[in-house]
Write an enzyme that holds these catalytic residues in place. Structure first.
Site, PDB file in Angstrom:
ATOM      1  N   HIS A 129       0.843  -1.195   0.000  1.00 51.11           N
ATOM      2  CA  HIS A 129       0.000   0.000   0.000  1.00 51.11           C
ATOM      3  C   HIS A 129       0.879   1.247   0.000  1.00 51.11           C
ATOM      4  CE1 HIS A 129      -3.838  -2.014   1.842  1.00 51.11           C
ATOM      5  NE2 HIS A 129      -3.318  -2.713   0.836  1.00 51.11           N
ATOM      6  N   GLU A 181       0.927   3.830   1.893  1.00 52.51           N
ATOM      7  CA  GLU A 181       1.450   4.198   3.209  1.00 52.51           C
ATOM      8  C   GLU A 181       2.646   3.341   3.599  1.00 52.51           C
ATOM      9  OE1 GLU A 181      -3.160   4.239   3.742  1.00 52.51           O
ATOM     10  OE2 GLU A 181      -1.684   3.297   2.406  1.00 52.51           O
ATOM     11  N   CYS A 202      -6.060   1.668   5.882  1.00 55.31           N
ATOM     12  CA  CYS A 202      -6.685   0.426   6.334  1.00 55.31           C
ATOM     13  C   CYS A 202      -6.087   0.053   7.690  1.00 55.31           C
ATOM     14  CB  CYS A 202      -6.439  -0.690   5.312  1.00 55.31           C
ATOM     15  SG  CYS A 202      -4.710  -1.237   5.251  1.00 55.31           S
ATOM     16  N   CYS A 205      -2.259  -0.635   7.553  1.00 55.69           N
ATOM     17  CA  CYS A 205      -1.465   0.588   7.471  1.00 55.69           C
ATOM     18  C   CYS A 205      -1.530   1.382   8.769  1.00 55.69           C
ATOM     19  CB  CYS A 205      -1.916   1.428   6.283  1.00 55.69           C
ATOM     20  SG  CYS A 205      -1.504   0.652   4.700  1.00 55.69           S
TER      21      CYS A 205
END
Length: 148
Positions: A53, A55, A83, A86
């Site tokens: 992801h 992040e 999410c 993260c």
């Protein structure tokens, strides 16, 4: 002026790069002492890695720049609410401030783990939320059209 809106626009540029690659259009930048030290976007399809992801990519890059795992003097700007995975990484990195654009009602950390962040992390929500949400909506609408 280098404010939250300016840096969120930088994250939006990253999100657009992700969308152009066929990735879910989420972008992130990490700022330390007024300077962008990391830029990233989703790479889950490119790397065939569910943890790639925006992040996560940005946190790793920032830690490499700073030479340490703690980002307590940094601000993470991300176009969509993180999410749970993260949010956990943001907590472990002790990110000083989290700024996100669009809420993620389906998979965002606030729904499943509202207390996941480090207690000292300041959170600012809704910066350029409309622009961030439109990128996501257009991306998924195009995917649905392509499936026919």
């Amino acid at each position: 002026m280098l404010d939250d809106t300016y840096f969120m626009k930088q994250a939006l540029i990253e999100a657009q790069k992700a969308g152009e690659r066929g990735e879910v259009p989420v972008g992130a930048v990490i700022v330390c002492k007024g300077r962008v030290i990391a830029r990233a976007h989703n790479l889950t399809e490119t790397l065939n890695d569910v943890t790639a992801h925006a992040e996560m990519q940005a946190i790793t890059a920032a830690a490499n720049v700073l030479g340490g795992k703690y980002l307590n003097e940094c601000t993470l700007y991300v176009t969509v609410e993180p999410c749970v995975m993260c949010a956990g990484a943001i907590a472990w990195a002790q990110v000083g401030k989290l700024v996100f654009g669009a809420d993620d009602e389906k998979r965002g950390y606030q729904k499943y783990a509202a207390q996941a962040l480090h207690p000292k992390t300041e959170v600012v929500k809704g910066i350029l939320s409309e622009e961030c949400a439109v990128l996501m909506k257009e991306f998924f609408a195009a995917k649905r059209r392509a499936k026919g």
